[in-house]
Design an enzyme around this catalytic site. Structure first.
Site, PDB file in Angstrom:
ATOM      1  N   HIS B 318       0.867  -1.177   0.000  1.00  0.00           N
ATOM      2  CA  HIS B 318       0.000   0.000   0.000  1.00  0.00           C
ATOM      3  C   HIS B 318       0.899   1.220   0.000  1.00  0.00           C
ATOM      4  O   HIS B 318       1.816   1.309   0.820  1.00  0.00           O
ATOM      5  CB  HIS B 318      -0.908  -0.006   1.228  1.00  0.00           C
ATOM      6  CG  HIS B 318      -2.068   0.918   1.091  1.00  0.00           C
ATOM      7  ND1 HIS B 318      -1.923   2.280   1.112  1.00  0.00           N
ATOM      8  CD2 HIS B 318      -3.387   0.682   0.901  1.00  0.00           C
ATOM      9  CE1 HIS B 318      -3.118   2.845   0.949  1.00  0.00           C
ATOM     10  NE2 HIS B 318      -4.012   1.895   0.819  1.00  0.00           N
ATOM     11  N   ARG B 338      -6.275  10.285  -0.323  1.00  0.00           N
ATOM     12  CA  ARG B 338      -5.950  10.756  -1.673  1.00  0.00           C
ATOM     13  C   ARG B 338      -7.224  10.965  -2.482  1.00  0.00           C
ATOM     14  O   ARG B 338      -7.326  11.889  -3.274  1.00  0.00           O
ATOM     15  CB  ARG B 338      -5.031   9.747  -2.376  1.00  0.00           C
ATOM     16  CG  ARG B 338      -3.569   9.927  -1.983  1.00  0.00           C
ATOM     17  CD  ARG B 338      -2.716   8.792  -2.539  1.00  0.00           C
ATOM     18  NE  ARG B 338      -3.027   7.538  -1.883  1.00  0.00           N
ATOM     19  CZ  ARG B 338      -3.073   6.360  -2.495  1.00  0.00           C
ATOM     20  NH1 ARG B 338      -2.860   6.272  -3.788  1.00  0.00           N
ATOM     21  NH2 ARG B 338      -3.354   5.269  -1.808  1.00  0.00           N
TER      22      ARG B 338
END
Ligand SMILES: Cc1cc2nc3c(=O)[nH]c(=O)nc-3n(C[C@H](O)[C@H](O)[C@H](O)COP(=O)(O)OP(=O)(O)OC[C@H]3O[C@@H](n4cnc5c(N)ncnc54)[C@H](O)[C@@H]3O)c2cc1C
Ligand code: FES
Lengths: 227, 533
Positions: B318, B338
């Site tokens: 990740h 994000r």
């Protein structure tokens, strides 16, 4: 480049260990030589396995925290509470109604709340535990469910409750009652399930399953993306 | 609390922020992405992998950490270990008390089987408990299982096994409805419509969630249901080896009570492995988001019994793991940060990658920024990271958005005196998910008779790369299928004598290759004694 680590003394169940400054209780215990069996689950503040009681020097107050989220301090005395024999009712959710009577039938001790607020003060998730219990006592299932949603079920509230209420299990029942019997069902979901059962998408899926990589790639690259 | 050096660096980030708010970093072209992955993705690092020398996947390359375990000997001596006393005799043994195992146990019991669930830590101490983001299902008007199918295949680089993907997408709405009927509190609109959003690689908004505690909500609901239905659970009793009969069928398992250090023999007509992932192997030396018990035990046991593994060469990192503070190193900073507009920024306050590229590409770009370009930020313990400019979220969407959308994250950082609504956070890739696993078919069967696998321990459905939200889905879909099918099969299974013959044969093969050493597997728990991990 690693800067010289300062060391501090902590007392694990009364025994002194020197551990690096600034680490969590969980990591400090491992540094000291413990290999956890109990008292360690997710290591990230999600599972509630690591409830810990501690006291700082010069303070008579006992504090609690999650070992994976609480940083050691010099002179700290600590022990974990890896298990607490709390009461949990069993039920068939489907047959229940989302009412105060249901909560009381399964957890009659709820009414013993003294309003001392120990549960709220102790909660490592900073939940308003006493207030969601008050909502439960009024039969406001929705409020109890929403207010308790971030509960990790670490059990620290129950460990401090003078009335021996197991707040987190009451909250769990409230949330399940809410999810099953109060919140409206998703109609689009029910429709889609019927369509799938009727085989509406089978032919299309089968066609996709037979495609080779290039054909799929072409479709994939051309797919429109919901804004 | 940030160091003075870090605070200086944050000033630069703040200076460039007004300009960056108007700036979109160009996306990678397919060629650029390919080059980036090959040069910087941990899977492709020279010396990261080697071929395994024994067993069903002999010759296949995998990370050293997996190979090391697969080439280890059993904890048990197959010649000396007594199977005379059977401690439990059941229809279905479920190994692993996460989301997949608990779903399987519920369905198997519903189908009339006697069930035993054995797990390593407490019931629910599992990766499932940690999932924040959400669970996919194509249940909206503008969506369909076919569109979902295409997204899954594209995400996996078209390497996924079609039958498994078809099962995944067609069962998805049924599984969400099952969870809804069990009282799982999905985030909904007042009329009951599911609130759904995008995730990396989705073409429709089909990510269902329960605030940012989606996995916890699913796990505590399933666990409560298992408790209500009286399913017997043995906690702190991991399986250490499968049992087979003289015909090579799986016939149960040996458990190890971690507290009393005693072995327990379980005879079972069918066995379901649901032991989850492998983050605690720290592949490539990376920190991990995974829970304490994610040590690939199921792979080791199934492999010895003759099951084939698939796609273990592809590990999911990740891109945004915590790089600072040290106390929560490696933990997940959800993709949603994000998704809501926060950019990735280097020490000079500049963007270097489009924030919503696929996970493998963003991870590689961060590694390149730190390793090759020297534009990372160094932490007090000498680690590297880049800034994730979280305060942008409130600037874009209005004050209070971060608190409302990401309460678990905000709380996490606040515990360490960092206010992510005001200050950026430092991130670096972290080991997150085991894309591959034990090969199954759409009935959750392996090549070993009577042995089923479900969840992160299985392989094939996600191909080489899983998309967010398809793992929580996969554990419910295949957990349920495994439970139902294992219970049905248990009705007709005829078991022979309990043996550890497959272990003896495996040891012989190890010896032939000169590999029969002292190292044992599964490892059950990582060993962090004397270290800070
Ligand atoms: C931090 C984090 C965030 C995530 N977010 C998302 C998300 O938003 N959406 C999504 O779809 N997926 C997400 N994932 C992935 C997803 O949560 C997992 O892949 C999934 O929950 C795995 O479920 P499982 O039941 O297969 O394994 P687990 O939930 O890990 O359960 C396995 C269980 O087996 C036990 N066990 C292990 N070995 C043994 C043994 N030898 N004997 C007995 N028991 C054993 C383990 O201790 C554990 O309890 C996330 C994962 C993590 C770690
Ligand atoms: S180990 Fe899970 S909350 Fe601390």
């Amino acid at each position: 480049m690693a800067e010289e680590k300062e060391m501090v003394s902590i007392y694990i169940m009364g025994k002194q260990y020197r551990v690096p400054y600034g680490v969590t209780i969980m990591k400090a215990m491992e540094y000291a030589g413990y290999r956890f069996i109990r008292g360690c689950g997710c290591r990230g503040g999600f599972c509630g396995a690591c409830g810990t009681v501690y006291r700082k020097p010069g303070d008579f107050r006992l504090k609690v925290g999650l070992a994976c989220q609480t940083v050691v301090e010099d002179g700290m005395h600590l022990t974990q509470i890896p298990f607490y024999p709390a009461n949990k009712a069993t039920y068939n959710l489907e047959e229940l109604t989302p009412t105060l009577a249901t909560l009381l039938r399964h957890y009659p001790e709820m009414t013993r709340c003294l309003g001392c607020n120990s549960c709220t003060r102790i909660c490592p998730q900073e939940l308003q535990v006493m207030d969601y219990m008050a909502a439960a006592q009024r039969g406001d299932i929705a409020k109890a469910a929403h207010m308790s949603f971030d509960c990790l079920m670490c059990g620290l509230c129950a460990s401090r409750c003078p009335a021996e209420i197991v707040q987190y299990n009451v909250a769990l029942l409230a949330r399940r009652l809410y999810g099953r019997h109060v919140a409206p069902r998703a109609e689009h979901l029910a429709r889609r399930v019927e369509e799938i059962k009727a085989g509406k998408f089978d032919a299309e899926i089968e066609r996709l399953m037979k495609m080779d990589r290039l054909e799929l790639q072409k479709l994939y690259d051309a797919r429109d993306i919901e804004p | 609390m940030y160091t003075p050096e870090m605070l200086e660096s944050i000033k630069i980030v703040e200076q460039t922020r007004p300009r960056r708010l108007k700036e979109t970093f160009p996306r990678l072209t397919p060629e650029e992405k390919d080059r980036l992955l090959r040069s910087f993705h941990p899977d492709h690092m020279p010396d990261a992998q080697r071929p395994v020398r024994v067993g069903p996947n002999k010759g296949d390359k995998m990370p050293h950490e997996h190979v090391g375990l697969l080439e280890s000997r059993s904890m048990l001596d197959p010649d000396a270990f007594s199977l005379d006393r059977v401690d439990y005799d059941v229809d279905v043994l479920v190994i692993g008390g996460g989301g997949a195992g608990t779903s399987a146990a519920l369905m198997a019991q519903e189908a009339g089987a006697s069930v035993l669930l054995a797990t390593k830590l407490r019931h629910g101490d599992a990766n499932t408990m940690m999932a924040q983001g959400g669970i996919q299902a194509a249940d909206k008007e503008n969506d369909s299982p076919a569109i979902h199918y295409l997204d899954v295949m594209g995400g996996g680089g078209f390497s996924n096994i079609p039958e498994l993907v078809a099962a995944l997408v067609l069962d998805a709405p049924l599984c969400i409805q099952w969870l809804e009927s069990l009282g799982c509190m999905f985030s909904k609109f007042p009329d009951g419509t599911m609130n759904t959003i995008h995730g990396g690689g989705t073409s429709r908004k089909r990510m269902h969630f329960a605030h940012d505690y989606t996995g916890a909500e699913i796990m505590r609901t399933l666990r409560d249901e298992a408790r209500n239905r009286g399913i017997p659970v043995l906690e702190f009793s991991p399986a250490v080896e499968l049992l087979t009969d003289e015909h090579g069928q799986c016939a149960g398992a040996v458990l190890f009570n971690l507290e009393t250090q005693q072995y327990l023999v379980v005879r079972a007509r069918t066995v379901i492995i649901a032991t989850g992932g492998c983050g605690r192997l720290h592949i490539g030396g990376f920190p991990t988001t995974n829970h304490y018990g994610a040590t690939a035990d199921g792979l080791v046991m199934a492999y010895r019994a003759g099951a084939k593994l698939i796609f273990l060469e592809a590990t999911q990192f990740h891109p945004t793991g915590v790089a600072f503070p040290e106390q929560i190193l490696g933990q997940l900073v959800t993709e949603k940060v994000r998704g809501l507009g926060a950019q990735l920024v280097n020490a000079e306050g500049e963007q270097f990658v489009y924030p919503l590229e696929t996970r493998d590409a963003v991870s590689s770009a961060i590694i390149r920024e730190c390793r090759e370009r020297g534009k990372g930020i160094t932490t007090p313990s000498g680690r590297q990271g880049v800034w994730l400019d979280s305060p942008m979220i409130d600037i874009i969407h209005g004050k209070g958005t971060i608190e409302r959308e990401l309460p678990a994250m905000v709380r996490q950082y606040r515990r360490f005196n960092i206010d992510m609504t005001q200050q950026p956070i430092l991130v670096y890739p972290t080991l997150h998910y085991q894309n591959g696993g034990i090969l199954i078919n759409e009935r959750a069967e392996t090549g070993v008779p009577n042995l089923y696998v479900a969840g992160e321990a299985s392989g094939g459905v996600h191909g080489r790369n899983r998309l967010m939200g398809n793992s929580l889905l996969d554990i419910i879909v295949f957990g349920r299928r495994a439970g139902t099918n294992a219970a049905a099969r248990a009705k007709t299974v005829q078991l022979g004598r309990l043996t550890l013959d497959h272990v003896r044969r495996f040891h012989e093969e190890l010896a032939r290759e000169g590999l029969l050493g002292q190292r044992t597997a599964p490892i059950l728990l990582p060993d962090y004694r004397g270290r800070i991990v």
